[in-house]
Design a protein around this motif. Sequence first.
Motif, mmCIF file in Angstrom:
data_model
loop_
_atom_site.group_PDB
_atom_site.id
_atom_site.type_symbol
_atom_site.label_atom_id
_atom_site.label_comp_id
_atom_site.label_asym_id
_atom_site.label_seq_id
_atom_site.Cartn_x
_atom_site.Cartn_y
_atom_site.Cartn_z
ATOM 1 N N PRO A 158 -5.854 -0.918 -8.101
ATOM 2 C CA PRO A 158 -7.255 -0.873 -8.539
ATOM 3 C C PRO A 158 -7.413 -1.037 -10.053
ATOM 4 O O PRO A 158 -8.453 -1.488 -10.525
ATOM 5 N N GLN B 16 -9.495 3.319 -3.440
ATOM 6 C CA GLN B 16 -9.804 2.572 -4.664
ATOM 7 C C GLN B 16 -10.767 3.289 -5.600
ATOM 8 O O GLN B 16 -10.683 3.128 -6.819
ATOM 9 N N ALA C 286 -11.843 -8.276 -10.004
ATOM 10 C CA ALA C 286 -11.485 -8.980 -8.771
ATOM 11 C C ALA C 286 -11.697 -8.047 -7.586
ATOM 12 O O ALA C 286 -11.587 -6.841 -7.717
ATOM 13 N N ALA C 287 -11.995 -8.635 -6.430
ATOM 14 C CA ALA C 287 -12.106 -7.830 -5.209
ATOM 15 C C ALA C 287 -10.746 -7.241 -4.887
ATOM 16 O O ALA C 287 -9.720 -7.870 -5.142
ATOM 17 N N GLN C 288 -10.741 -6.018 -4.346
ATOM 18 C CA GLN C 288 -9.489 -5.479 -3.808
ATOM 19 C C GLN C 288 -9.691 -5.156 -2.336
ATOM 20 O O GLN C 288 -10.675 -4.516 -1.949
ATOM 21 N N ILE C 289 -8.758 -5.590 -1.523
ATOM 22 C CA ILE C 289 -8.787 -5.251 -0.104
ATOM 23 C C ILE C 289 -7.515 -4.455 0.187
ATOM 24 O O ILE C 289 -6.406 -4.923 -0.079
ATOM 25 N N SER C 290 -7.711 -3.230 0.707
ATOM 26 C CA SER C 290 -6.599 -2.278 0.821
ATOM 27 C C SER C 290 -6.003 -2.210 2.211
ATOM 28 O O SER C 290 -6.716 -2.243 3.205
ATOM 29 N N GLU C 291 -4.716 -2.056 2.240
ATOM 30 C CA GLU C 291 -3.934 -1.768 3.450
ATOM 31 C C GLU C 291 -4.126 -2.799 4.557
ATOM 32 O O GLU C 291 -4.482 -2.479 5.700
ATOM 33 N N LEU D 147 -17.941 -7.024 -4.587
ATOM 34 C CA LEU D 147 -16.845 -7.983 -4.775
ATOM 35 C C LEU D 147 -16.206 -8.364 -3.438
ATOM 36 O O LEU D 147 -15.439 -9.311 -3.367
ATOM 37 N N SER D 148 -16.513 -7.581 -2.394
ATOM 38 C CA SER D 148 -15.983 -7.930 -1.066
ATOM 39 C C SER D 148 -17.036 -7.612 -0.009
ATOM 40 O O SER D 148 -17.935 -6.816 -0.241
ATOM 41 N N THR D 149 -16.902 -8.257 1.147
ATOM 42 C CA THR D 149 -17.882 -8.097 2.221
ATOM 43 C C THR D 149 -17.174 -7.819 3.544
ATOM 44 O O THR D 149 -16.226 -8.523 3.891
ATOM 45 N N HIS E 275 0.875 -1.174 0.000
ATOM 46 C CA HIS E 275 0.000 0.000 0.000
ATOM 47 C C HIS E 275 0.914 1.226 0.000
ATOM 48 O O HIS E 275 1.172 1.837 1.025
ATOM 49 N N SER F 84 -12.835 -6.464 9.372
ATOM 50 C CA SER F 84 -12.446 -7.728 8.759
ATOM 51 C C SER F 84 -13.189 -7.790 7.441
ATOM 52 O O SER F 84 -14.393 -7.518 7.391
ATOM 53 N N VAL F 85 -12.469 -8.102 6.370
ATOM 54 C CA VAL F 85 -13.068 -8.091 5.033
ATOM 55 C C VAL F 85 -12.790 -9.412 4.330
ATOM 56 O O VAL F 85 -11.672 -9.938 4.391
ATOM 57 N N LYS F 86 -13.837 -9.927 3.661
ATOM 58 C CA LYS F 86 -13.703 -11.173 2.899
ATOM 59 C C LYS F 86 -13.935 -10.896 1.425
ATOM 60 O O LYS F 86 -14.881 -10.178 1.078
ATOM 61 N N PRO F 87 -13.104 -11.438 0.559
ATOM 62 C CA PRO F 87 -13.367 -11.280 -0.880
ATOM 63 C C PRO F 87 -14.506 -12.199 -1.334
ATOM 64 O O PRO F 87 -14.681 -13.285 -0.780
ATOM 65 N N THR G 131 -17.064 -8.271 7.322
ATOM 66 C CA THR G 131 -17.698 -9.222 8.236
ATOM 67 C C THR G 131 -17.677 -8.734 9.680
ATOM 68 O O THR G 131 -18.410 -9.241 10.519
ATOM 69 N N SER G 132 -16.821 -7.737 9.962
ATOM 70 C CA SER G 132 -16.776 -7.244 11.339
ATOM 71 C C SER G 132 -16.151 -5.857 11.417
ATOM 72 O O SER G 132 -15.253 -5.518 10.647
ATOM 73 N N GLU H 291 -7.693 -8.228 7.774
ATOM 74 C CA GLU H 291 -7.898 -7.176 8.762
ATOM 75 C C GLU H 291 -7.318 -5.868 8.222
ATOM 76 O O GLU H 291 -6.163 -5.824 7.793
#
Lengths: 303, 258
Positions: free
Chosen positions: A95, B129, A103-108, B217-219, A86, A129-132, B221-222, A118
């Motif tokens: 991005p 993003q 595709a999902a992107q989860i940052s930092e 594309l993402s969720t 990051h 907490s993030v899930k793709p 959860t907490s 996390e």
Amino acid sequence: MKTLLIGEYRDGKLLESTYELLGFADQLGAESALLLVGSESQLPAYSGTLYIADAATCGEYNPDLHKQLVLNAVQQENPDYIVFLHSSYGWDLAPRVAASLKAAQISEIIAFADGSFEVGCCNAKMRRSVKPNSSTTVLTVQAGAFPALQAGGTPTVRKLTADVTSPLEFLGYEPAEKKDVDLGKAEIIVSAGRGIGKKDNVPVILALAKALGGELGASRPVVDAGWVEHSHQVGTTGQTVSPKLYVACGISGAIQHLAGMKKSDFILAINKDKDAPIGEIADVLVVADVMQFVPALTAKIAA
Amino acid sequence: MKLLVCIKQVPDLESRFKPDAAGVWYNETDLAFRMNEYDEYAVEQAVQLREKLGDGCELTVLSIGPDRVVEAIKKALAMGCDNAAHIQDSAASSKDPWQIASIISAYAKDKGFDIIFTGMQSQDRGSAQVGVTVAEQLGLACTTTITSFDYDNGTITAKRELEGGIKAAVKLKTPALVTCQLGLNIPRYPTLPNIMKAKKKEITAIAVADLLKEAALSTTTSFHPPAKKGGGIVLEGDVADLVEKVIAILKDKTAVLR
Ligand SMILES: Cc1cc2nc3c(=O)[nH]c(=O)nc-3n(C[C@H](O)[C@H](O)[C@H](O)COP(=O)(O)OP(=O)(O)OC[C@H]3O[C@@H](n4cnc5c(N)ncnc54)[C@H](O)[C@@H]3O)c2cc1C
């Protein structure tokens, strides 16, 4: 599990932060391949597959072309995770790659557990907490969150090329503003944050710095507002410091500030907010109004 | 010339955050909201360009969210935007960055914006993003984290800020999108006459369902506070006592006070 790690190269040099990606992949327990737009004369100490494109022809900042290079490697590797730092390079490029792949992107990212990542939010006060939901996921990892891993070895090199005409042209680098103070060598730093309220209050912070025989530091908003010169800024886009004593006056403790001062031997923070994230790394957090506490402390020390 | 600036309304970050009923974002009760700091720089830069180009240039401000975001929109109008689009979405915080970008792109698609300004990230979610994703979805030239901006005859010249305060100078052809970093300019305070004028400016309301066709594309959860690392001492109370205690600790734990 397979990762494609996107290394960094700037101004003709491989960046050390590239090894943090290897540390991350190692913690994840994933197989890895590395991609670098760099130079074959500076190969990273790494024994896996290295996709390399020549920065001399591809440019160091040419995101449309770099995106295509990453997509070419993705096609060959078919990774579960495409991992960037990051950083100014990573948050710019990630991005673009994610959107191309949908595709999902989860940052930092700062940690992970059970396929969930996390990340910090609300100026580092809280976590998510993030899930793709996609099969391929683009990740950017927070600088410094995962220890660098230099396992050594020589990579198996696979050359990449792409031909993309871009509406963007990189003109060159401009060095950081000249420093009139070298905070890196200071033993005591007293820094002013936005919590001091106004420019007129800077002398109050400076007075404590003087009483302690130290230098004045500042967080970014104080510099952006023109209260203090940029040469005093501490953080990722300022100076990195490690004094014996760091006093943070009205500074919340954003990651970009912490990155510049967390190696200080002793951290004293003054903040009216007991939950301010600076409290996570401070040795002592004084919950008080900075404009009441600091002059009182200065008076006592000077006495 | 047509310009668009995208803004988000965020809570005051000095607030105390509590999880909402679902435990995936903050509870909005008791929070005061204002314009995302990065977006203030974006609005200011867009307004400066709007003023430079004069008549024939139109600057629209867009925000996605519940009715409260109209406050942030009004501020942008008072700073100098010409008109606004409020994408009404009471559940905006449950959308992921891909969906937020998709909403903006669906709105902007047929409108022929020459330049789109966004903040580099929001202060609450901080994914960095949305701007870049909009540029990808619309096929625009794009650069991020700018701390200087100039426009002349279809070309933007900007400086990106890199680690350590190094800058990268770039040139890009419009149509383009730029994401704005802190310190890009000095955002103006709306004046009273401009606040009055802004009241007459048009705010078009659009239902989010008309624009959003994409799944997340993402969720999340907490949403939770960080695990306390402990160790540090927290001192509270009377200032004179605090001073005594701090001096004692500094004498004891550091070599800087004798
Ligand atoms: C790419 C990038 C690079 C960056 N680089 C840097 C960098 O190099 N250095 C840097 O500092 N930041 C940097 N930032 C900005 C960073 O994210 C934060 O916005 C910034 O550090 C916040 O500064 P602050 O703590 O002074 O202000 P705020 O976050 O606004 O915090 C002010 C604090 O003061 C407290 N306060 C308010 N009033 C009082 C009072 N009367 N008494 C006591 N306490 C009070 C509040 O509780 C709050 O905790 C960067 C950001 C980005 C995106």
